[in-house]
Design an enzyme around this catalytic site. Sequence first.
Site, PDB file in Angstrom:
ATOM      1  N   HIS A  93      14.693   7.517   0.291  1.00  0.00           N
ATOM      2  CA  HIS A  93      13.833   7.455   1.583  1.00  0.00           C
ATOM      3  C   HIS A  93      14.246   6.325   2.740  1.00  0.00           C
ATOM      4  O   HIS A  93      13.468   5.925   3.555  1.00  0.00           O
ATOM      5  CB  HIS A  93      12.341   7.620   1.574  1.00  0.00           C
ATOM      6  CG  HIS A  93      11.917   8.956   0.825  1.00  0.00           C
ATOM      7  ND1 HIS A  93      10.597   9.259   0.324  1.00  0.00           N
ATOM      8  CD2 HIS A  93      12.448  10.093   0.770  1.00  0.00           C
ATOM      9  CE1 HIS A  93      10.539  10.331  -0.184  1.00  0.00           C
ATOM     10  NE2 HIS A  93      11.686  10.977   0.122  1.00  0.00           N
ATOM     11  N   ASP A 112      10.509  -0.284   0.268  1.00  0.00           N
ATOM     12  CA  ASP A 112       9.910  -1.765   0.244  1.00  0.00           C
ATOM     13  C   ASP A 112      10.916  -2.642   0.001  1.00  0.00           C
ATOM     14  O   ASP A 112      10.687  -3.986   0.005  1.00  0.00           O
ATOM     15  CB  ASP A 112       8.834  -1.872  -0.626  1.00  0.00           C
ATOM     16  CG  ASP A 112       8.831  -1.430  -1.743  1.00  0.00           C
ATOM     17  OD1 ASP A 112       9.782  -1.666  -2.454  1.00  0.00           O
ATOM     18  OD2 ASP A 112       8.017  -0.885  -2.549  1.00  0.00           O
ATOM     19  N   PRO A 130       0.894  -1.182   0.070  1.00  0.00           N
ATOM     20  CA  PRO A 130       0.068  -0.197  -0.030  1.00  0.00           C
ATOM     21  C   PRO A 130       0.829   1.170  -0.009  1.00  0.00           C
ATOM     22  O   PRO A 130       2.131   1.197   0.518  1.00  0.00           O
ATOM     23  CB  PRO A 130      -0.754  -0.207   1.199  1.00  0.00           C
ATOM     24  CG  PRO A 130      -0.050  -0.847   2.100  1.00  0.00           C
ATOM     25  CD  PRO A 130       0.714  -1.855   1.308  1.00  0.00           C
ATOM     26  N   ASP A 131       0.432   2.193  -0.584  1.00  0.00           N
ATOM     27  CA  ASP A 131       1.046   3.605  -0.591  1.00  0.00           C
ATOM     28  C   ASP A 131       0.659   4.237   0.765  1.00  0.00           C
ATOM     29  O   ASP A 131      -0.642   4.663   1.042  1.00  0.00           O
ATOM     30  CB  ASP A 131       0.510   4.576  -1.886  1.00  0.00           C
ATOM     31  CG  ASP A 131       0.978   5.922  -1.614  1.00  0.00           C
ATOM     32  OD1 ASP A 131       1.856   6.060  -0.892  1.00  0.00           O
ATOM     33  OD2 ASP A 131       0.769   6.539  -2.904  1.00  0.00           O
ATOM     34  N   PHE A 132       1.631   4.399   1.532  1.00  0.00           N
ATOM     35  CA  PHE A 132       1.310   5.122   2.803  1.00  0.00           C
ATOM     36  C   PHE A 132       0.463   6.301   2.843  1.00  0.00           C
ATOM     37  O   PHE A 132      -0.417   6.772   3.345  1.00  0.00           O
ATOM     38  CB  PHE A 132       2.409   5.420   3.613  1.00  0.00           C
ATOM     39  CG  PHE A 132       3.436   4.112   4.039  1.00  0.00           C
ATOM     40  CD1 PHE A 132       3.838   4.316   5.573  1.00  0.00           C
ATOM     41  CD2 PHE A 132       3.113   3.015   3.939  1.00  0.00           C
ATOM     42  CE1 PHE A 132       4.252   3.216   6.339  1.00  0.00           C
ATOM     43  CE2 PHE A 132       3.557   1.934   4.489  1.00  0.00           C
ATOM     44  CZ  PHE A 132       4.285   2.037   5.623  1.00  0.00           C
ATOM     45  N   ARG A 133       0.866   6.915   1.741  1.00  0.00           N
ATOM     46  CA  ARG A 133       0.178   8.472   1.579  1.00  0.00           C
ATOM     47  C   ARG A 133      -1.292   8.549   0.826  1.00  0.00           C
ATOM     48  O   ARG A 133      -1.834   9.448   1.239  1.00  0.00           O
ATOM     49  CB  ARG A 133       1.343   9.331   0.842  1.00  0.00           C
ATOM     50  CG  ARG A 133       2.445   9.650   1.500  1.00  0.00           C
ATOM     51  CD  ARG A 133       3.331  10.775   0.896  1.00  0.00           C
ATOM     52  NE  ARG A 133       4.668  10.800   1.544  1.00  0.00           N
ATOM     53  CZ  ARG A 133       5.732   9.912   1.511  1.00  0.00           C
ATOM     54  NH1 ARG A 133       5.495   8.880   0.679  1.00  0.00           N
ATOM     55  NH2 ARG A 133       6.654  10.227   2.153  1.00  0.00           N
ATOM     56  N   ASN A 167      10.742   4.580  -2.607  1.00  0.00           N
ATOM     57  CA  ASN A 167      10.109   3.281  -1.752  1.00  0.00           C
ATOM     58  C   ASN A 167      11.341   2.772  -0.892  1.00  0.00           C
ATOM     59  O   ASN A 167      12.389   2.712  -1.099  1.00  0.00           O
ATOM     60  CB  ASN A 167       9.726   2.186  -2.959  1.00  0.00           C
ATOM     61  CG  ASN A 167       8.806   2.942  -3.869  1.00  0.00           C
ATOM     62  OD1 ASN A 167       7.895   3.873  -3.500  1.00  0.00           O
ATOM     63  ND2 ASN A 167       8.518   2.226  -4.972  1.00  0.00           N
TER      64      ASN A 167
END
Length: 399
Positions: free
Chosen positions: A188, A171, A95-98, A169
């Site tokens: 990040h 991940d 999932p995209d956190f934002r 990302n």
Amino acid sequence: MAERDAAGAGGIEAERGSDSPDSDSDSENGGASGESEMDFLRNLLSRTLGLGRKKPEKVLDELTLDGVSRFMQSEKCRNVVCIVGAGISTSAGIPDFRSPGTGLYANLQSYNLPYPEAIFEINYFKQHPEPFFALARELYPGQFKPTVCHYFIRLLKEKGLLLRCYTQNIDTLERVAGLGQEDLVEAHGTFFTSHCLGSSCKKQYTLDWMKEKIFSTVTPKCDKCQSLVKPDIVFFGESLPPRFFTLMQSDFQKVDLLIIMGTSLQVQPFASLVSRVPTNTPRLLINKEKTGQSDPFMSLMGLSTGMDFDSEKAYRDVAWLGECDEGCTALADLLGWKNELEELVKKEHSAIDAKSGQAGEAGASPSPPRAGATASLSTPPAKPGSSTQKESDAGSKVE
Ligand SMILES: [Zn+2]
């Protein structure tokens, strides 16, 4: 995710070599310092010289995916830089956190946070690490299976075209797909490694170690000094990795083609990368919607070299709108790589399936792309006994 720092401001400065002819240079003397000075001068010169006279050299024969593919097969295209974001991992079930709609911020209420963003803030984390690790457990991917898009980037590497992949990302899917550390700038940070926060210790830990702690609901503490251990992701309040700023200086001077995938280019200084390329460098966007275009207000201020897909002045930017996997497949097809890409994905995915089949007993059973964040909760490895560590208070002396 991280705050803007001095070098980040340098990135902004570089944006000022604007293509808006009505701006003048009055307000630009303030930030031309350090390494951004050359960019600033170069941009200022190219703009001044180019004013109302000649357009920048057109490198693509047409502003389409075909045009990009022909350029990629020419001698002129040697160094491709990819800039990627959450959109390249969504088809892997991450999932995209934002993104609104993942329910992330709604779910945070139970963690008693002073405000939702606190969960990603370094100072809050040092005092109260539990909410972050609870969220990490909740959102932990059931499986790490890179997407077609990730393997397309790997093909770029194998063809000798990839200069670097800059990813937002955390991940680790770029690594799983076979990109090496030298191919990557994880802007990040990454979950791949973790470090002890004890300033005289800083012991490194693996993803497996961290995963075990996360699923046993033990707050990760250093074996050696009992300080808190933090995944190497960049929290709010932390700087981006030095590697981001050093490689950015050299990479963006020699890039022949920029491919931007699955990012809405909202987070600085990452977002400003698109404006750091030479004025002739084509930029291909593969994304669900157009992004990175000039902000009208910023243009008025003469502060932006956003992408231009549609105006009559457009000369180098191409947008392919849709899912990243489909865009990469379409491009691979035009390049004559489609079979190779499909074979690579098939081979790598079955290797991952075989591996997670073996590890199934340990709780890493394959799960389908997750519809909700709770899917991975169904397979926490049981770690009886280790919860005694939780009682130790020694780790609370975190600086
Ligand atoms: Zn330590």
